[in-house]
Design a protein around this motif. Structure first.
Motif, PDB file in Angstrom:
ATOM      1  N   LYS A 120      44.235  56.697  57.457  1.00  0.00           N
ATOM      2  CA  LYS A 120      43.330  55.683  57.975  1.00  0.00           C
ATOM      3  C   LYS A 120      41.999  56.257  58.470  1.00  0.00           C
ATOM      4  CE  LYS A 120      46.966  52.471  59.429  1.00  0.00           C
ATOM      5  NZ  LYS A 120      47.534  51.697  60.554  1.00  0.00           N
ATOM      6  N   GLY A 121      41.977  57.563  58.691  1.00  0.00           N
ATOM      7  CA  GLY A 121      40.767  58.130  59.265  1.00  0.00           C
ATOM      8  C   GLY A 121      40.626  57.734  60.726  1.00  0.00           C
ATOM      9  N   ARG A 122      39.436  57.938  61.313  1.00  0.00           N
ATOM     10  CA  ARG A 122      39.227  57.559  62.716  1.00  0.00           C
ATOM     11  C   ARG A 122      37.785  57.121  62.909  1.00  0.00           C
ATOM     12  NH1 ARG A 122      37.037  61.976  65.786  1.00  0.00           N
ATOM     13  NH2 ARG A 122      36.793  63.857  64.507  1.00  0.00           N
ATOM     14  N   GLN A 123      37.568  56.382  63.994  1.00  0.00           N
ATOM     15  CA  GLN A 123      36.234  55.881  64.293  1.00  0.00           C
ATOM     16  C   GLN A 123      35.488  56.871  65.180  1.00  0.00           C
ATOM     17  OE1 GLN A 123      34.875  52.937  63.153  1.00  0.00           O
ATOM     18  NE2 GLN A 123      36.697  52.720  61.871  1.00  0.00           N
ATOM     19  N   VAL A 124      34.235  57.118  64.860  1.00  0.00           N
ATOM     20  CA  VAL A 124      33.400  57.991  65.682  1.00  0.00           C
ATOM     21  C   VAL A 124      32.105  57.257  66.002  1.00  0.00           C
ATOM     22  CG1 VAL A 124      34.343  60.129  64.748  1.00  0.00           C
ATOM     23  CG2 VAL A 124      32.376  59.050  63.641  1.00  0.00           C
ATOM     24  N   ALA A 125      31.448  57.712  67.084  1.00  0.00           N
ATOM     25  CA  ALA A 125      30.214  57.054  67.525  1.00  0.00           C
ATOM     26  C   ALA A 125      29.127  57.170  66.473  1.00  0.00           C
ATOM     27  CB  ALA A 125      29.752  57.683  68.832  1.00  0.00           C
ATOM     28  N   ARG A 126      28.381  56.091  66.313  1.00  0.00           N
ATOM     29  CA  ARG A 126      27.247  56.100  65.391  1.00  0.00           C
ATOM     30  C   ARG A 126      25.978  56.393  66.192  1.00  0.00           C
ATOM     31  NH1 ARG A 126      26.051  51.350  61.104  1.00  0.00           N
ATOM     32  NH2 ARG A 126      27.549  52.592  59.926  1.00  0.00           N
ATOM     33  N   GLU A 127      25.233  57.402  65.769  1.00  0.00           N
ATOM     34  CA  GLU A 127      23.998  57.784  66.447  1.00  0.00           C
ATOM     35  C   GLU A 127      22.830  56.975  65.897  1.00  0.00           C
ATOM     36  OE1 GLU A 127      23.829  61.958  65.776  1.00  0.00           O
ATOM     37  OE2 GLU A 127      25.249  62.416  67.390  1.00  0.00           O
TER      38      GLU A 127
END
Length: 389
Positions: A120-127
């Motif tokens: 599924k992967g993971r969510q990271v912050a968008r800059e």
């Protein structure tokens, strides 16, 4: 739509001596003869020449002539006062237009998937990079000070604009943020020094202000906040250091509300809850602390200064799609190193400045990082400013 200003009725145009009487095509008589036209042209040229000669001559005569005596019955001192311009209402006034680039900025809840080897992967912050135009005005009058700051922030496409019909558009969002702060000084109002601590605080005033924001995203932010409290102006050898201790009350908008939670969200559906009208959010009154400063760095031998602010807002209540999260302590700090270019190059201080800085924002908008991703901002800043005076 603004109401247009009233204008005076147009005057009837005077006949142009170079045109002569109307032609037959315009309903007049026969055309002008060459002799009469030549006479008119000579007359007009003579008048123009006289105007060019009389204007400078009159100016020279008026400059050389002695000043006229005051009118009969008006003393000379009174006439001088009447002729003097009225004093300014403000003892100090400054208006500044600036541009700055800052990034990477953080937008709470804005993430992108990143593959890390799992299914599924993971969510990271968008800059998000931002271009900001700011209009700033500050003044001081007999009983206090005023400050107003207007930011127009344009995000990169990483923070897309949106609305109910098109949640995510192909261009960046635009935010408008207005700040107003005012301080009333009892020392100035009552002509006293009671409201001061010698050697530490030179003035204690009553502060009040407001924050207004709007942003064209799907969340549809509409922040309205008010502040009221005390302002302490510290006694520093140069520059200024001010601290405000205030109450903070915020009203906002929850653009994601209005529908019941989906199964994917994992949030429970509350029976009888009016989701359709749950959009306006009223937060609790909470303490707020604001520290603003400008400190000249004379020891460098350059027209440099440190300027910035620090704001601390204690938890203000709950937030979320159904108020399922608690706000956290919010802290934002911005520090800029400012170079007075006008003073450095042309000995013209307080005109053109360049600055670089850093902004740190912890628990942005009070978001809980355990519930809302991307709530910590670490952004570099660079820009230029011009003082309109």
């Amino acid at each position: 739509m603004c109401r247009p200003a009233l204008q005076s009725a147009p005057l009837r145009p005077s006949p142009d001596p170079l045109q002569g009487p109307p032609s037959p095509a315009e309903g007049g008589g026969s055309g002008a003869s060459p002799r009469s036209l030549r006479a008119v042209l000579l007359t007009a040229a003579s008048l123009l020449a006289q105007a060019h000669l009389v204007g400078p001559a009159r100016a020279i005569d008026e400059a050389a002539a002695p000043p006229k005596p005051p009118e009969a019955g008006v003393p000379l001192a009174a006439a001088t006062v009447m002729a003097a311009p009225p004093p300014s209402f403000f003892s100090f006034s400054d208006t500044v237009v600036s541009y700055r680039f800052q990034g990477p900025s953080a937008e709470p809840g804005l993430t992108v998937p990143r593959q890390d080897g799992t299914a599924k992967g993971r969510q990271v912050a968008r800059e998000v990079p931002k271009n900001v135009v700011n209009l700033f005005h500050a003044n001081s009058w007999a009983y206090g000070t005023n400050l107003i700051s207007l930011d127009i922030l344009r995000s990169g496409s990483q923070d897309p604009a949106g609305d109910k019909r098109v949640p995510f558009k192909d261009y960046g969002a635009t935010e408008v943020y207005l700040i107003y702060r005012s301080v009333l000084s009892p020392n100035k109002i009552f002509d006293t020094t009671v409201f001061a601590i010698p050697g530490l605080v030179k003035d204690i005033g009553l502060s009040f202000g407001a924050d207004i924001n709007t942003k064209d995203t799907k969340f549809d932010s509409e922040k309205r906040a008010g502040t009221f409290g005390l302002s302490l102006a510290f006694d520093v050898p140069a520059g200024f250091v001010n601290l405000k201790v205030q109450g903070y009350k915020e009203f906002s908008r929850n653009g994601f509300a209005g529908t019941a939670p989906s199964k994917e969200s994992g949030l429970p559906v509350i029976l009888g809850f009016d989701y359709a009208h749950f959009r306006s959010v009223e937060y609790k009154m909470t303490p707020e602390f604001e520290l603003t400063y400008t400190i000249p760095l004379a020891f460098t031998g350059l027209p440099l200064a440190l300027a910035g602010f620090n704001t601390l807002i204690l938890p203000k209540g709950r937030y979320g799609q159904i108020n399922e999260n608690r706000t956290q302590v919010e802290f934002v700090s911005q520090t800029n190193l400012v170079l007075d270019i006008g003073q450095l190059i042309e000995n013209a201080p307080n005109r053109v400045e360049a600055f670089v800085g850093f902004q740190y924002w912890h628990n942005k908008f009070g978001g809980d990082p355990r519930r809302t991703p991307n709530t910590e901002e670490k952004a570099l800043i660079a820009g230029v400013a011009y003082h309109l005076k």
